[in-house]
Design a protein around this motif. Sequence first.
Motif, PDB file in Angstrom:
ATOM      1  N   THR A  40       0.861  -1.185   0.000  1.00 25.68           N
ATOM      2  CA  THR A  40       0.000   0.000   0.000  1.00 25.68           C
ATOM      3  C   THR A  40       0.894   1.231   0.000  1.00 25.68           C
ATOM      4  O   THR A  40       1.828   1.330   0.806  1.00 25.68           O
ATOM      5  CB  THR A  40      -0.909   0.011   1.247  1.00 25.68           C
ATOM      6  N   SER A  80      -3.400   0.207  -3.259  1.00 30.90           N
ATOM      7  CA  SER A  80      -3.009  -1.095  -2.709  1.00 30.90           C
ATOM      8  C   SER A  80      -2.893  -2.067  -3.872  1.00 30.90           C
ATOM      9  O   SER A  80      -3.772  -2.094  -4.733  1.00 30.90           O
ATOM     10  CB  SER A  80      -4.059  -1.611  -1.720  1.00 30.90           C
ATOM     11  N   SER A 142      -7.522  -5.643   1.553  1.00 28.90           N
ATOM     12  CA  SER A 142      -8.139  -4.881   0.459  1.00 28.90           C
ATOM     13  C   SER A 142      -9.121  -5.797  -0.248  1.00 28.90           C
ATOM     14  O   SER A 142      -9.040  -7.026  -0.115  1.00 28.90           O
ATOM     15  CB  SER A 142      -7.084  -4.367  -0.532  1.00 28.90           C
TER      16      SER A 142
ATOM     17  N   HIS B  58     -10.107  -0.707   1.060  1.00 27.97           N
ATOM     18  CA  HIS B  58      -8.727  -0.899   1.511  1.00 27.97           C
ATOM     19  C   HIS B  58      -8.461  -0.023   2.714  1.00 27.97           C
ATOM     20  O   HIS B  58      -9.293   0.811   3.085  1.00 27.97           O
ATOM     21  CB  HIS B  58      -7.689  -0.713   0.395  1.00 27.97           C
TER      22      HIS B  58
END
Lengths: 189, 168
Positions: A40, A80, A142, B58
Amino acid sequence: MCVEGIGSPLKNVENVEPMEESTRIRIGGIKFSEELAHVTVVSPSREEASFDDLLQLLSSRHINLPFLCHSHKESHTKSSFCISRDDLGRVQEALHFASYNHGNVRIIPSVGTLTLFPHRNSFRLLGLVLMTFAENDYPIHSLSTSISAIALNTDFRHLDNIADKLAEVVILPENHAPFRQEFRLTQLF
Amino acid sequence: METIAVYWEARVKVYSLTEKPGLAMGVLFFPTQRTGYWSGRLMELEASLNRFELVTCHGAEEGRMQLSVVIEASGRDTLLKLMDDWLQGEPSAQFMIEEQVDLVFLHGPHFQDRFGIADTAFSALAKNNIRIMLSGCAGTSMYLVFAGDEGSTAMKILTDTFLIPTVA
């Protein structure tokens, strides 16, 4: 650069009763990726390359991203992505080359993508899957939906246990293929 | 056993390239510990919104998640009302909605196994100063969300960038 062994577990879940057969959702299947690393990167400063530049750098080094989730709002960008574990060293080099600040990068070295299909654009199925993760303290690093599937990245070591838990809320076909793919495709050049 | 196939293309081929203009996008930020609560709320959306176009999630800053949901514009008011109710008891969560967004999605052969696919799309758009608000790439799919006045331009750029085989 922050490198973590295990993602943060999820806690504080509402109580959920075991599901009756009639409330389970029938799906086509579940599959696991091979072991991947999860990266990320956030809000590059002026000194750092943009995410577009980073993608170009990874592409020029023939590094595949089997998963990508990217969001941008005003000056805040977060991305990500997953890479093969074999590529982790080269990705770290690329991040260094692109002058990414260590504080803006988070690497989880062992994740797996769990793909569940089809999602039928159903909020109920999506919520049920996330609830199963939360209820059992499995991390969600994610996720993204695709045309037909939900792809979710979690700790690689949990994949088998997660599939067992998901089987309590979904109905898989009797002749389901193995969760793990028995071959690997690699683009050489 | 190892098998090698040689395959070459001057432009990356796609199976299809589709634009869905005029959608709404909700973005929710919440503490990771509240994933169970928000999963339950997602399930409730089934009754009122019927379907999603795209969902991504995320990590936001440490201990927080960012969940983005793209839906038909007709569901915007319903989503706002439900979120108003749900946020009453969740002061640590924040929600915002983008009124007009365009979704462009494409699918191509073995996209998940090939390097440079995302770069091909992102670079072409960046060269034309088109900003991607949200993207989710998984399996053979690439989903891209743009501000409502940029979707058709993005669609044109991507149509020129990728090759969509046609039957003569």
